[in-house]
Design a protein around this motif. Structure first.
Motif, PDB file in Angstrom:
ATOM      1  N   ILE A  49       0.840  -1.214   0.000  1.00  0.00           N
ATOM      2  CA  ILE A  49       0.000   0.000   0.000  1.00  0.00           C
ATOM      3  C   ILE A  49       0.869   1.256   0.000  1.00  0.00           C
ATOM      4  O   ILE A  49       0.597   2.224  -0.720  1.00  0.00           O
ATOM      5  N   SER A  50       1.924   1.250   0.796  1.00  0.00           N
ATOM      6  CA  SER A  50       2.766   2.447   0.937  1.00  0.00           C
ATOM      7  C   SER A  50       3.528   2.786  -0.331  1.00  0.00           C
ATOM      8  O   SER A  50       4.017   3.917  -0.487  1.00  0.00           O
ATOM      9  N   GLN A  51       3.644   1.846  -1.271  1.00  0.00           N
ATOM     10  CA  GLN A  51       4.372   2.086  -2.514  1.00  0.00           C
ATOM     11  C   GLN A  51       3.550   2.877  -3.531  1.00  0.00           C
ATOM     12  O   GLN A  51       4.088   3.369  -4.518  1.00  0.00           O
ATOM     13  N   LEU A  52       2.254   3.003  -3.290  1.00  0.00           N
ATOM     14  CA  LEU A  52       1.399   3.728  -4.225  1.00  0.00           C
ATOM     15  C   LEU A  52       1.662   5.230  -4.141  1.00  0.00           C
ATOM     16  O   LEU A  52       2.131   5.738  -3.122  1.00  0.00           O
ATOM     17  N   ALA A  53       1.343   5.952  -5.222  1.00  0.00           N
ATOM     18  CA  ALA A  53       1.712   7.373  -5.348  1.00  0.00           C
ATOM     19  C   ALA A  53       0.700   8.273  -4.636  1.00  0.00           C
ATOM     20  O   ALA A  53       0.057   9.132  -5.250  1.00  0.00           O
ATOM     21  N   TRP A  54       0.591   8.111  -3.308  1.00  0.00           N
ATOM     22  CA  TRP A  54      -0.391   8.882  -2.545  1.00  0.00           C
ATOM     23  C   TRP A  54      -0.072  10.377  -2.563  1.00  0.00           C
ATOM     24  O   TRP A  54      -0.991  11.200  -2.724  1.00  0.00           O
ATOM     25  N   ASP A  55       1.192  10.751  -2.419  1.00  0.00           N
ATOM     26  CA  ASP A  55       1.568  12.166  -2.396  1.00  0.00           C
ATOM     27  C   ASP A  55       1.270  12.845  -3.729  1.00  0.00           C
ATOM     28  O   ASP A  55       0.799  13.982  -3.779  1.00  0.00           O
ATOM     29  N   LYS A  56       1.517  12.123  -4.804  1.00  0.00           N
ATOM     30  CA  LYS A  56       1.289  12.659  -6.148  1.00  0.00           C
ATOM     31  C   LYS A  56      -0.182  12.962  -6.378  1.00  0.00           C
ATOM     32  O   LYS A  56      -0.542  13.902  -7.099  1.00  0.00           O
ATOM     33  N   MET A  57      -1.059  12.180  -5.738  1.00  0.00           N
ATOM     34  CA  MET A  57      -2.499  12.293  -5.998  1.00  0.00           C
ATOM     35  C   MET A  57      -3.260  12.862  -4.789  1.00  0.00           C
ATOM     36  O   MET A  57      -4.454  12.637  -4.624  1.00  0.00           O
ATOM     37  N   ASP A  58      -2.585  13.597  -3.941  1.00  0.00           N
ATOM     38  CA  ASP A  58      -3.214  14.250  -2.781  1.00  0.00           C
ATOM     39  C   ASP A  58      -3.961  13.267  -1.885  1.00  0.00           C
ATOM     40  O   ASP A  58      -5.010  13.588  -1.319  1.00  0.00           O
ATOM     41  N   GLY A  59      -3.409  12.066  -1.782  1.00  0.00           N
ATOM     42  CA  GLY A  59      -3.949  11.100  -0.835  1.00  0.00           C
ATOM     43  C   GLY A  59      -5.112  10.260  -1.313  1.00  0.00           C
ATOM     44  O   GLY A  59      -5.584   9.389  -0.581  1.00  0.00           O
ATOM     45  N   LEU A  60      -5.593  10.515  -2.532  1.00  0.00           N
ATOM     46  CA  LEU A  60      -6.700   9.734  -3.080  1.00  0.00           C
ATOM     47  C   LEU A  60      -6.346   9.227  -4.472  1.00  0.00           C
ATOM     48  O   LEU A  60      -5.848   9.992  -5.302  1.00  0.00           O
ATOM     49  N   LEU A  61      -6.617   7.956  -4.733  1.00  0.00           N
ATOM     50  CA  LEU A  61      -6.380   7.382  -6.053  1.00  0.00           C
ATOM     51  C   LEU A  61      -7.705   6.998  -6.689  1.00  0.00           C
ATOM     52  O   LEU A  61      -8.578   6.432  -6.017  1.00  0.00           O
ATOM     53  N   PRO A  62      -7.882   7.309  -7.992  1.00  0.00           N
ATOM     54  CA  PRO A  62      -9.090   6.852  -8.686  1.00  0.00           C
ATOM     55  C   PRO A  62      -9.086   5.332  -8.777  1.00  0.00           C
ATOM     56  O   PRO A  62      -8.036   4.713  -8.993  1.00  0.00           O
ATOM     57  N   CYS A  63     -10.257   4.749  -8.620  1.00  0.00           N
ATOM     58  CA  CYS A  63     -10.368   3.294  -8.583  1.00  0.00           C
ATOM     59  C   CYS A  63     -11.505   2.833  -9.481  1.00  0.00           C
ATOM     60  O   CYS A  63     -12.669   3.151  -9.238  1.00  0.00           O
ATOM     61  N   THR A  64     -11.167   2.102 -10.517  1.00  0.00           N
ATOM     62  CA  THR A  64     -12.162   1.501 -11.398  1.00  0.00           C
ATOM     63  C   THR A  64     -12.485   0.103 -10.901  1.00  0.00           C
ATOM     64  O   THR A  64     -11.574  -0.676 -10.608  1.00  0.00           O
ATOM     65  N   VAL A  65     -13.772  -0.205 -10.796  1.00  0.00           N
ATOM     66  CA  VAL A  65     -14.196  -1.531 -10.344  1.00  0.00           C
ATOM     67  C   VAL A  65     -14.703  -2.320 -11.551  1.00  0.00           C
ATOM     68  O   VAL A  65     -15.563  -1.854 -12.292  1.00  0.00           O
ATOM     69  N   GLN A  66     -14.151  -3.514 -11.704  1.00  0.00           N
ATOM     70  CA  GLN A  66     -14.469  -4.383 -12.840  1.00  0.00           C
ATOM     71  C   GLN A  66     -15.049  -5.702 -12.328  1.00  0.00           C
ATOM     72  O   GLN A  66     -14.579  -6.249 -11.330  1.00  0.00           O
ATOM     73  N   HIS A  67     -16.103  -6.181 -12.989  1.00  0.00           N
ATOM     74  CA  HIS A  67     -16.684  -7.478 -12.636  1.00  0.00           C
ATOM     75  C   HIS A  67     -15.622  -8.548 -12.854  1.00  0.00           C
ATOM     76  O   HIS A  67     -15.060  -8.684 -13.938  1.00  0.00           O
ATOM     77  N   ALA A  68     -15.343  -9.330 -11.816  1.00  0.00           N
ATOM     78  CA  ALA A  68     -14.243 -10.292 -11.871  1.00  0.00           C
ATOM     79  C   ALA A  68     -14.489 -11.428 -12.851  1.00  0.00           C
ATOM     80  O   ALA A  68     -13.541 -12.044 -13.340  1.00  0.00           O
ATOM     81  N   LEU A  69     -15.750 -11.714 -13.176  1.00  0.00           N
ATOM     82  CA  LEU A  69     -16.055 -12.828 -14.081  1.00  0.00           C
ATOM     83  C   LEU A  69     -16.277 -12.370 -15.507  1.00  0.00           C
ATOM     84  O   LEU A  69     -15.755 -12.962 -16.451  1.00  0.00           O
ATOM     85  N   THR A  70     -17.048 -11.308 -15.693  1.00  0.00           N
ATOM     86  CA  THR A  70     -17.419 -10.902 -17.053  1.00  0.00           C
ATOM     87  C   THR A  70     -16.505  -9.831 -17.632  1.00  0.00           C
ATOM     88  O   THR A  70     -16.478  -9.625 -18.847  1.00  0.00           O
ATOM     89  N   GLY A  71     -15.764  -9.120 -16.776  1.00  0.00           N
ATOM     90  CA  GLY A  71     -14.917  -8.038 -17.256  1.00  0.00           C
ATOM     91  C   GLY A  71     -15.642  -6.716 -17.396  1.00  0.00           C
ATOM     92  O   GLY A  71     -15.032  -5.710 -17.769  1.00  0.00           O
ATOM     93  N   GLU A  72     -16.931  -6.677 -17.090  1.00  0.00           N
ATOM     94  CA  GLU A  72     -17.706  -5.446 -17.222  1.00  0.00           C
ATOM     95  C   GLU A  72     -17.228  -4.405 -16.214  1.00  0.00           C
ATOM     96  O   GLU A  72     -16.971  -4.707 -15.055  1.00  0.00           O
ATOM     97  N   VAL A  73     -17.119  -3.147 -16.666  1.00  0.00           N
ATOM     98  CA  VAL A  73     -16.772  -2.050 -15.766  1.00  0.00           C
ATOM     99  C   VAL A  73     -18.024  -1.667 -14.980  1.00  0.00           C
ATOM    100  O   VAL A  73     -19.068  -1.372 -15.559  1.00  0.00           O
ATOM    101  N   LEU A  74     -17.918  -1.683 -13.649  1.00  0.00           N
ATOM    102  CA  LEU A  74     -19.085  -1.478 -12.799  1.00  0.00           C
ATOM    103  C   LEU A  74     -19.212  -0.051 -12.265  1.00  0.00           C
ATOM    104  O   LEU A  74     -20.301   0.508 -12.229  1.00  0.00           O
ATOM    105  N   MET A  75     -18.103   0.536 -11.845  1.00  0.00           N
ATOM    106  CA  MET A  75     -18.177   1.883 -11.268  1.00  0.00           C
ATOM    107  C   MET A  75     -16.781   2.478 -11.115  1.00  0.00           C
ATOM    108  O   MET A  75     -15.779   1.797 -11.310  1.00  0.00           O
ATOM    109  N   LEU A  76     -16.761   3.756 -10.748  1.00  0.00           N
ATOM    110  CA  LEU A  76     -15.517   4.463 -10.442  1.00  0.00           C
ATOM    111  C   LEU A  76     -15.663   5.112  -9.078  1.00  0.00           C
ATOM    112  O   LEU A  76     -16.708   5.704  -8.773  1.00  0.00           O
ATOM    113  N   GLY A  77     -14.649   4.974  -8.252  1.00  0.00           N
ATOM    114  CA  GLY A  77     -14.642   5.638  -6.955  1.00  0.00           C
ATOM    115  C   GLY A  77     -13.236   6.105  -6.639  1.00  0.00           C
ATOM    116  O   GLY A  77     -12.342   6.054  -7.491  1.00  0.00           O
TER     117      GLY A  77
END
Length: 202
Positions: free
Chosen positions: A8-36
């Motif tokens: 976790i600590s290796q992620l670029a938290w400082d570069k992104m002001d502490g928040l990273l965009p996260c795309t959620v993908q259905h693990a079986l079908t590959g469908e994109v479900l949401m962004l958070g």
């Protein structure tokens, strides 16, 4: 990179002001479900609880998807991109993902091709038998659809045996289509089969 508690600590938290965009993908079908968006604490909570948790910018706190509705996202994996400043989460949804009641927050985007076909087949399950070949197959009953799977399976095998690649492609498409019909006629679907394949990978 697969994200674990140790990375976790290796992620670029400082570069992104502490928040990273996260795309959620259905693990079986590959469908994109949401962004958070995820903070380091959200990633940690997700890994610990195995239930996808975001940082809500409006509520200014951690927010577990489905904490009110029950439509949770069961974690399968978290991965970072090459710059370590964006995340991809694979998950299995329990119910609809979008607050509007749709399967995905990107409801107008096309689903992966096999999922599209599966959805079309499902939509014709109770249609007028005269309206389409699929509806006619459903009306004839599961035995007729199962017979077609057998016939197409033989055609696939014959095309492969004589090394007719074009015919192999066409007959394989026919086999996949009829298999999806049989699954729907048997009150199950593609996702159930994909889940079995996923379990076998382990």
């Amino acid at each position: 990179m697969q994200v674990t508690r140790e990375t976790i600590s290796q992620l670029a938290w400082d570069k992104m002001d502490g928040l990273l965009p996260c795309t959620v993908q259905h693990a079986l079908t590959g469908e994109v479900l949401m962004l958070g968006y995820m903070s380091a604490d959200a990633v940690s909570e997700t890994l610990q609880q195995q239930c996808v948790t975001f940082y809500s910018r409006s509520k200014q706190r951690l927010w577990t998807k489905g904490e009110s509705s029950g439509n949770t996202l069961q974690l399968q994996g978290i991965y970072s991109d090459c710059d370590l400043d964006a995340l991809l989460v694979t998950a299995l949804p329990n119910g609809s993902t979008c607050h509007l009641g749709t399967r995905s927050c990107f409801a107008d985007a096309p689903a992966p091709l096999l999922q599209q076909l599966n959805n079309v087949i499902a939509s014709r399950k109770d249609a007028d038998p005269q309206s389409s070949y699929t509806a006619k197959l459903f009306n004839a009953g599961v035995k007729r659809a199962a017979q077609k799977v057998g016939e197409e399976g033989v055609e696939v095998a014959l095309a492969a045996a004589v090394k007719d690649i074009d015919e192999l492609h066409n007959e394989s498409a026919d086999l996949l289509y009829h298999l999806l019909v049989v699954l729907q006629a048997s009150d199950t679907d593609l996702e159930a089969v994909l889940k079995v394949l996923q379990q076998r990978q382990g």
